[in-house]
Design a protein around this motif. Structure first.
Motif, mmCIF file in Angstrom:
data_model
loop_
_atom_site.group_PDB
_atom_site.id
_atom_site.type_symbol
_atom_site.label_atom_id
_atom_site.label_comp_id
_atom_site.label_asym_id
_atom_site.label_seq_id
_atom_site.Cartn_x
_atom_site.Cartn_y
_atom_site.Cartn_z
ATOM 1 N N ASN A 174 24.537 25.558 27.741
ATOM 2 C CA ASN A 174 24.859 24.152 27.991
ATOM 3 C C ASN A 174 24.416 23.706 29.381
ATOM 4 O OD1 ASN A 174 26.715 23.227 25.579
ATOM 5 N ND2 ASN A 174 27.338 25.315 26.090
ATOM 6 N N ASN A 205 26.591 18.549 30.858
ATOM 7 C CA ASN A 205 26.677 18.545 29.401
ATOM 8 C C ASN A 205 28.081 18.949 28.962
ATOM 9 O OD1 ASN A 205 25.992 18.422 26.687
ATOM 10 N ND2 ASN A 205 25.092 20.468 26.656
ATOM 11 N N ASP A 207 30.167 17.336 26.843
ATOM 12 C CA ASP A 207 30.386 17.174 25.404
ATOM 13 C C ASP A 207 29.859 18.370 24.616
ATOM 14 O OD1 ASP A 207 31.603 14.761 25.777
ATOM 15 O OD2 ASP A 207 29.804 13.565 25.401
ATOM 16 N N VAL A 210 32.207 21.314 25.113
ATOM 17 C CA VAL A 210 33.471 21.134 24.402
ATOM 18 C C VAL A 210 33.289 21.374 22.907
ATOM 19 C CG1 VAL A 210 35.196 19.421 23.721
ATOM 20 C CG2 VAL A 210 34.481 19.584 26.115
ATOM 21 N N LYS A 211 32.224 20.867 22.324
ATOM 22 C CA LYS A 211 31.988 21.067 20.890
ATOM 23 C C LYS A 211 31.804 22.552 20.567
ATOM 24 C CE LYS A 211 29.894 16.540 20.011
ATOM 25 N NZ LYS A 211 28.643 15.806 19.641
#
Length: 229
Positions: A174, A205, A207, A210-211
């Motif tokens: 990420n 990054n 998001d 987290v995903k």
């Protein structure tokens, strides 16, 4: 009757402190509008008192008026403001917050002292420069390429806790690099926590990280906190 020679520096200090405080309040910092006004006004009042010692009613010896070096008052003010600034600095995880607000309080105190000793030009220049740094340069800072820092806490069931190599690979996917990885074990040994300080190019990054964490097996909970001082 109010002495205008004493009133206008106090009013000017309150105005300058208020303008600086508005910027801090607008951005949600703990020491805001009223705090900056009080800091600037108090610094000004104390320096005015030191500069006008001839009007004090205290008489050390009959027929004599004792006057001390007014710079001693400035030393005391700076010592006191140091304790106040320390109160707005706090640590969360690996990050330290509140440094800019502490610096603004320190500067505001100095501006108040300049009003108190009658250095109007220097006080106004310093107030304008402070507002320039806090309000206008904020937009320039947001557009400059720089590295962002975030704190990541991962809570695992102990058998599912990965090694540091796996964690670094997860962050690298990420665009992040782990600067520090701390380990915390629950008293019963059932939970293993990783406390990570990571950095990467802005925009981070978050998001994507987290995903990826949300779909990770064995991960009982996590937090991702971007650092913003």
């Amino acid at each position: 009757m109010i002495d205008l020679a004493l009133a206008w520096p106090v009013a000017a200090a309150m105005t300058a402190g208020g303008l600086i405080g508005v910027e801090r309040t607008y951005h949600g910092h703990p020491a805001g509008f009223r705090t900056h006004i009080l800091v600037c006004m108090t610094s000004c009042v104390l320096m005015l008192a030191a500069m006008h010692q001839a009007t004090w009613s205290f008489v050390g010896l009959p027929g004599q008026n004792l006057v001390i070096d007014p710079t001693r008052m400035s030393h005391g003010i700076l010592t006191g403001i140091g304790f106040l600034c320390a109160g707005v600095i706090f640590r969360e995880g690996f990050s330290v917050h509140g440094l800019t607000t502490a610096a603004s309080l320190w500067t505001t105190s100095a501006i108040g002292m300049m009003f108190g000793v009658g250095m109007l030009d220097l006080a106004l220049t310093a107030a304008g420069a402070t507002l320039l740094v806090l309000a206008i340069l904020r937009f320039l800072d947001a557009r400059l390429p720089h590295v962002g820092v975030l704190d990541v806490t991962l809570r695992w069931s102990r058998p599912d806790a990965p090694c540091e190599t796996t964690l670094r690979r997860l962050l690298s996917d990420n665009g992040l690099k782990a600067l520090r990885i701390g380990h915390v074990m629950s008293p019963d040994g059932a939970v293993h926590e990783h406390h990570i300080k990571a950095r990467g190019p802005v925009p981070l990054n978050v998001d994507g990280l987290v995903k990826q964490l949300a779909g990770r097996e064995g991960l009982a909970g996590f937090s991702v906190m971007p650092r913003d001082d």
